[in-house]
Write a protein that holds these residues in place. Structure first.
Motif, PDB file in Angstrom:
ATOM      1  N   SER A 189       2.226   7.499  -8.038  1.00 31.56           N
ATOM      2  CA  SER A 189       1.774   7.195  -6.504  1.00 31.56           C
ATOM      3  C   SER A 189       2.242   5.970  -6.017  1.00 31.56           C
ATOM      4  O   SER A 189       2.915   5.750  -4.841  1.00 31.56           O
ATOM      5  CB  SER A 189       0.300   7.012  -6.242  1.00 31.56           C
ATOM      6  OG  SER A 189       0.020   7.043  -5.262  1.00 31.56           O
ATOM      7  N   GLN A 190       2.551   4.780  -6.784  1.00 35.83           N
ATOM      8  CA  GLN A 190       3.250   3.574  -6.474  1.00 35.83           C
ATOM      9  C   GLN A 190       4.712   3.673  -6.253  1.00 35.83           C
ATOM     10  O   GLN A 190       5.191   3.481  -5.232  1.00 35.83           O
ATOM     11  CB  GLN A 190       2.645   2.416  -7.460  1.00 35.83           C
ATOM     12  CG  GLN A 190       1.206   1.902  -7.234  1.00 35.83           C
ATOM     13  CD  GLN A 190       1.074   1.149  -8.501  1.00 35.83           C
ATOM     14  OE1 GLN A 190       1.437   1.310  -9.631  1.00 35.83           O
ATOM     15  NE2 GLN A 190       0.325  -0.023  -8.005  1.00 35.83           N
ATOM     16  N   VAL A 208       5.137   5.716  -2.959  1.00 35.56           N
ATOM     17  CA  VAL A 208       5.031   4.539  -1.738  1.00 35.56           C
ATOM     18  C   VAL A 208       6.398   3.532  -1.618  1.00 35.56           C
ATOM     19  O   VAL A 208       6.995   3.355  -0.667  1.00 35.56           O
ATOM     20  CB  VAL A 208       3.971   3.811  -2.035  1.00 35.56           C
ATOM     21  CG1 VAL A 208       3.815   2.614  -0.953  1.00 35.56           C
ATOM     22  CG2 VAL A 208       2.540   4.516  -1.835  1.00 35.56           C
ATOM     23  N   ALA A 236      -1.063  12.979  -0.113  1.00 34.75           N
ATOM     24  CA  ALA A 236      -1.743  11.481  -0.266  1.00 34.75           C
ATOM     25  C   ALA A 236      -0.893  10.521   0.072  1.00 34.75           C
ATOM     26  O   ALA A 236      -1.281   9.171   0.853  1.00 34.75           O
ATOM     27  CB  ALA A 236      -2.594  11.494  -1.587  1.00 34.75           C
ATOM     28  N   THR A 237       0.291  10.222  -0.517  1.00 32.67           N
ATOM     29  CA  THR A 237       1.078   9.376  -0.375  1.00 32.67           C
ATOM     30  C   THR A 237       1.733   9.018   1.088  1.00 32.67           C
ATOM     31  O   THR A 237       1.685   8.039   1.595  1.00 32.67           O
ATOM     32  CB  THR A 237       2.361   9.544  -1.269  1.00 32.67           C
ATOM     33  OG1 THR A 237       1.751   9.341  -2.702  1.00 32.67           O
ATOM     34  CG2 THR A 237       3.180   8.304  -1.223  1.00 32.67           C
ATOM     35  N   THR A 280      -0.732   7.751   3.296  1.00 34.99           N
ATOM     36  CA  THR A 280      -0.815   6.247   3.000  1.00 34.99           C
ATOM     37  C   THR A 280       0.205   5.313   3.581  1.00 34.99           C
ATOM     38  O   THR A 280      -0.173   4.617   4.230  1.00 34.99           O
ATOM     39  CB  THR A 280      -0.869   5.836   1.165  1.00 34.99           C
ATOM     40  OG1 THR A 280      -1.986   6.570   0.752  1.00 34.99           O
ATOM     41  CG2 THR A 280      -1.005   4.480   1.237  1.00 34.99           C
ATOM     42  N   SER A 309      -0.394   5.788   7.421  1.00 34.84           N
ATOM     43  CA  SER A 309      -1.387   4.576   7.849  1.00 34.84           C
ATOM     44  C   SER A 309      -1.044   3.276   7.700  1.00 34.84           C
ATOM     45  O   SER A 309      -1.179   2.482   8.627  1.00 34.84           O
ATOM     46  CB  SER A 309      -2.635   4.868   6.837  1.00 34.84           C
ATOM     47  OG  SER A 309      -2.970   6.115   6.822  1.00 34.84           O
ATOM     48  N   GLU A 310      -0.262   2.703   6.638  1.00 38.77           N
ATOM     49  CA  GLU A 310       0.153   1.476   6.546  1.00 38.77           C
ATOM     50  C   GLU A 310       1.199   1.115   7.696  1.00 38.77           C
ATOM     51  O   GLU A 310       1.110  -0.155   8.265  1.00 38.77           O
ATOM     52  CB  GLU A 310       0.640   1.210   4.957  1.00 38.77           C
ATOM     53  CG  GLU A 310      -0.392   1.220   4.017  1.00 38.77           C
ATOM     54  CD  GLU A 310       0.000   0.946   2.741  1.00 38.77           C
ATOM     55  OE1 GLU A 310       1.356   0.466   2.704  1.00 38.77           O
ATOM     56  OE2 GLU A 310      -0.598   0.997   1.883  1.00 38.77           O
TER      57      GLU A 310
END
Length: 246
Positions: A4-5, A8, A126-127, A130, A133-134
């Motif tokens: 996941s990281q 991102v 999901a990613t 994220t 959103s950020e």
């Protein structure tokens, strides 16, 4: 570092890289437009002065026709570019205003839309959410206009800059045949102009092909043949008009 990281970080790299890539593309487009503007100046002015030189050997007449063609062509190019870019800029501003209104009135729908864009680029749901959103928290407007419209609100094309650039490139191109037709003795004017113009067209053809990633030989052949035909036709018309006494 988990998957996941990694996603991102990849998404951030994609987002950060897009404006840079767009900036490079924009500069290449400007350079390509400049080369094409110079090419227009070369061909149109060469045709004009060769046609006049076929009728008269008077330097004053050739100079007057050449300068008139240069000024008229530069003004026409500038006006055309100004109108075109102004229309584009108005459209871009309209899109930006629409996006700003949508963010104000439908923030949740816009967030989902931004997440869908990043998901379509290969991120997991999901990613993507994220990342969206950020970016939205940091600068929602900038994030959306970049991802959706590929625009930078602070770097819209300037109509005045485009007009001046177009006029300048045309003037530079037009100056070459004008100098070539006036510098040599009367007997050598037309041959000298033909050679100078065809060499210049070969160069602009090669540059434009390099910028566009196409075959240089083919691009050079097209533009050189086109320029030669233009000068031959205008020379023939000048000869006919001269013989007819028009």
């Amino acid at each position: 570092m988990n998957d996941s990281q990694d996603e991102v970080l990849d998404a951030t790299a994609i987002h950060d890289g897009e404006p840079h890539g767009g900036s490079i593309a924009s500069r290449l487009n400007w350079l390509r437009a400049g080369v094409l503007g110079a090419n227009d100046g070369i061909v149109s002015t060469a045709g004009l002065v060769v046609g006049v030189a076929a009728v008269t050997s008077e330097r004053g007449s050739i100079l007057t026709a050449g300068v008139a063609g240069l000024v008229a062509g530069a003004v026409s190019m500038a006006l055309g570019e100004y109108v075109s870019v102004s229309t584009q800029r108005d459209s871009e501003r309209s899109l930006l205003a629409k996006e700003e209104a949508e963010l104000r009135d439908y923030p949740e729908a816009e967030l989902a839309e931004l997440a869908a864009i990043y998901e379509s680029k290969g991120l997991s749901s999901a990613t993507a959410l994220t990342v969206a959103s950020e970016l939205t928290e940091h600068d929602a407007f900038a994030a959306h206009v970049d991802a959706e419209l590929r625009l930078d609100p602070d770097d819209l094309t300037s109509p005045i800059q485009a007009a001046l650039s177009s006029a300048l490139s045309f003037t530079i191109g037009a100056a070459l045949p004008l100098i070539a037709i006036l510098a040599p003795p009367a007997a050598a004017r037309i041959p000298t102009t033909f050679v100078a113009v065809l060499l210049a067209l070969a160069l602009t053809g090669q540059i434009s092909a390099r910028l566009g990633g196409s075959n240089p030989a083919r691009a050079m052949a097209r533009i050189v043949i086109g320029g030669a035909v233009a000068m031959i036709v205008t020379y023939a018309i000048g000869q006919l008009l001269g013989v007819a006494g028009v």
